[in-house]
Scaffold this active site. Structure first.
Site, PDB file in Angstrom:
ATOM      1  N   HIS A   1       2.759  -0.566  -2.247  1.00 15.09           N
ATOM      2  CA  HIS A   1       0.990  -0.948  -2.341  1.00 15.09           C
ATOM      3  C   HIS A   1       0.640  -0.838  -1.654  1.00 15.09           C
ATOM      4  O   HIS A   1       0.779  -1.341  -0.318  1.00 15.09           O
ATOM      5  CB  HIS A   1       1.365  -2.220  -3.455  1.00 15.09           C
ATOM      6  CG  HIS A   1       1.300  -3.601  -2.331  1.00 15.09           C
ATOM      7  ND1 HIS A   1       1.930  -4.718  -2.332  1.00 15.09           N
ATOM      8  CD2 HIS A   1       1.168  -3.991  -0.970  1.00 15.09           C
ATOM      9  CE1 HIS A   1       2.449  -5.227  -2.044  1.00 15.09           C
ATOM     10  NE2 HIS A   1       1.413  -5.282  -1.744  1.00 15.09           N
TER      11      HIS A   1
ATOM     12  N   ASP B   1      -8.794  -7.306   0.499  1.00 11.93           N
ATOM     13  CA  ASP B   1      -8.016  -8.164  -0.702  1.00 11.93           C
ATOM     14  C   ASP B   1      -7.761  -9.205   0.193  1.00 11.93           C
ATOM     15  O   ASP B   1      -8.632  -9.624   1.232  1.00 11.93           O
ATOM     16  CB  ASP B   1      -6.767  -7.630  -1.188  1.00 11.93           C
ATOM     17  CG  ASP B   1      -5.866  -7.184   0.135  1.00 11.93           C
ATOM     18  OD1 ASP B   1      -6.102  -7.686   1.172  1.00 11.93           O
ATOM     19  OD2 ASP B   1      -4.899  -7.185   0.222  1.00 11.93           O
TER      20      ASP B   1
ATOM     21  N   GLU C   1      -0.763  -2.305  -6.662  1.00 12.35           N
ATOM     22  CA  GLU C   1       0.847  -1.951  -7.142  1.00 12.35           C
ATOM     23  C   GLU C   1       0.958  -0.754  -8.171  1.00 12.35           C
ATOM     24  O   GLU C   1       0.190  -0.268  -9.061  1.00 12.35           O
ATOM     25  CB  GLU C   1       0.420  -3.736  -7.799  1.00 12.35           C
ATOM     26  CG  GLU C   1       0.645  -5.137  -7.399  1.00 12.35           C
ATOM     27  CD  GLU C   1       1.375  -5.751  -6.730  1.00 12.35           C
ATOM     28  OE1 GLU C   1       2.094  -4.207  -6.034  1.00 12.35           O
ATOM     29  OE2 GLU C   1       1.683  -6.774  -6.599  1.00 12.35           O
TER      30      GLU C   1
ATOM     31  N   ASN D   1       7.470  -2.316  -1.970  1.00 14.89           N
ATOM     32  CA  ASN D   1       7.138  -1.646  -3.776  1.00 14.89           C
ATOM     33  C   ASN D   1       6.085  -0.379  -3.374  1.00 14.89           C
ATOM     34  O   ASN D   1       5.243   0.131  -4.262  1.00 14.89           O
ATOM     35  CB  ASN D   1       7.090  -2.379  -4.905  1.00 14.89           C
ATOM     36  CG  ASN D   1       5.556  -3.467  -4.264  1.00 14.89           C
ATOM     37  OD1 ASN D   1       4.836  -2.615  -4.050  1.00 14.89           O
ATOM     38  ND2 ASN D   1       5.029  -3.527  -5.651  1.00 14.89           N
TER      39      ASN D   1
HETATM   40  C1  GLP Z   1       0.361  -7.782   1.325  1.00 12.66           C
HETATM   41  C2  GLP Z   1      -1.287  -7.449   1.252  1.00 12.66           C
HETATM   42  C3  GLP Z   1      -0.970  -6.633   1.949  1.00 12.66           C
HETATM   43  C4  GLP Z   1       0.041  -6.035   2.777  1.00 12.66           C
HETATM   44  C5  GLP Z   1       1.762  -6.281   2.203  1.00 12.66           C
HETATM   45  C6  GLP Z   1       2.717  -6.406   3.572  1.00 12.66           C
HETATM   46  O1  GLP Z   1       0.414  -7.782  -0.308  1.00 12.66           O
HETATM   47  N1  GLP Z   1      -1.851  -7.891  -0.116  1.00 12.66           N
HETATM   48  O2  GLP Z   1      -2.025  -5.795   2.091  1.00 12.66           O
HETATM   49  O3  GLP Z   1       0.369  -4.497   3.436  1.00 12.66           O
HETATM   50  O4  GLP Z   1       1.432  -7.857   2.083  1.00 12.66           O
HETATM   51  O5  GLP Z   1       3.321  -7.060   4.189  1.00 12.66           O
HETATM   52  P1  GLP Z   1       3.621  -7.280   5.651  1.00 12.66           P
HETATM   53  O6  GLP Z   1       2.963  -6.522   6.552  1.00 12.66           O
HETATM   54  O7  GLP Z   1       3.778  -8.628   5.333  1.00 12.66           O
HETATM   55  O8  GLP Z   1       4.819  -6.951   5.190  1.00 12.66           O
END
Ligand code: GLP
Length: 241
Positions: free
Chosen positions: A138, A67, A143, A136
């Site tokens: 995702h 993404d 989402e 959440n």
């Molecule tokens: C973002 C990314 C996800 C990632 C998520 C969790 O939203 N788009 O791919 O898994 O954050 O992030 P973190 O690893 O910092 O908790």
């Protein structure tokens, strides 16, 4: 689903890097699906070490990132393009032409999404997809919602995600409200999936992913239907399992 519980973040990162390294050794032309966020940073550090020690080689590897924020220029330190260069690509021998990240500054969003899907197919599909998980549940930026989005698409980010990701920005108002993300269908087509989670804040998301009903309200729960998923979590993220 195979679940591996590591003692802490460092052990989770080492195990994840070793799994990715095995894939690269078995097939030096692997197509890797890569993720951003704080979770995979330790894994990328370990991969850089393995590269510097001559254990793995990125010269024939292709990568596709999950993404990118919409309308955030690549040179913005919060863009995922910038993140990937700083945390992995600038330190290994991957070819620039082999790096693929959705272009958040594209002029035609539909064309960008279709082209991204096409490029993944032309590369032969993703051999190993690395995933983090949002609080959440995702994955990528898929989402919670009423249905699973299949292909790469433009996403309206949830309040919870904007708030969670605001820690990287000067203020919550600076966090983009939209992103381009591979869809659930694009992720599920990967031959193998490696999901990482660390910390107590992810315990509910991991519990729902593994034990809950399969529902678009818990996007990661769809992984229960994938034939080859490994989840590596630290003790805190595993605390409700
Ligand atoms: C973002 C990314 C996800 C990632 C998520 C969790 O939203 N788009 O791919 O898994 O954050 O992030 P973190 O690893 O910092 O908790």
């Amino acid at each position: 689903m195979r679940i591996i519980v590591a003692n802490d973040y460092d052990e989770m990162s080492r195990k994840a890097a070793h799994l990715i390294a095995s894939q690269m050794i078995l097939n030096p032309e692997s197509v890797l699906g890569l993720a951003t966020g704080s979770t995979p940073i330790g894994t990328y550090k370990e991969l850089i070490k393995l590269y510097k020690d001559g254990v793995i080689d990125f010269s024939k590897i292709k990568s596709f990132n999950l993404d990118e924020y919409f309308e955030l220029p690549k040179d913005n330190p919060q863009s995922y393009d910038y993140f990937m260069k700083a945390n992995l690509f600038n330190h290994v021998n991957i070819g620039e032409e082999d790096i693929n990240i959705p272009n958040g500054m594209c002029e035609n969003i539909e064309r960008e999404c279709n082209d991204y899907e096409k490029k993944i197919i032309e590369a032969g599909g993703i051999d190993l997809q690395l995933l983090g998980i949002g609080r959440n549940s995702h994955i990528g930026f898929n989402e919670p919602g009423e249905h699973f989005e299949t292909n790469t698409h433009l996403v309206q980010l949830d309040e919870d995600t904007i708030e969670a990701n605001s820690r990287f920005f000067d203020s919550v108002d600076d966090v983009p409200t939209k992103a381009i993300s591979m869809g659930i269908g694009s992720i599920m087509k990967a031959k193998k999936i490696l999901l990482l989670a660390s910390g107590a804040g992810k315990a509910d998301a991991i519990y729902d992913t593994v034990n809950g009903p399969i529902t678009p309200k818990v996007p990661a729960s769809i992984l229960q239907l994938h034939p080859d998923v490994v989840i590596i979590v630290d003790k805190e993220a595993a605390s409700r399992l």
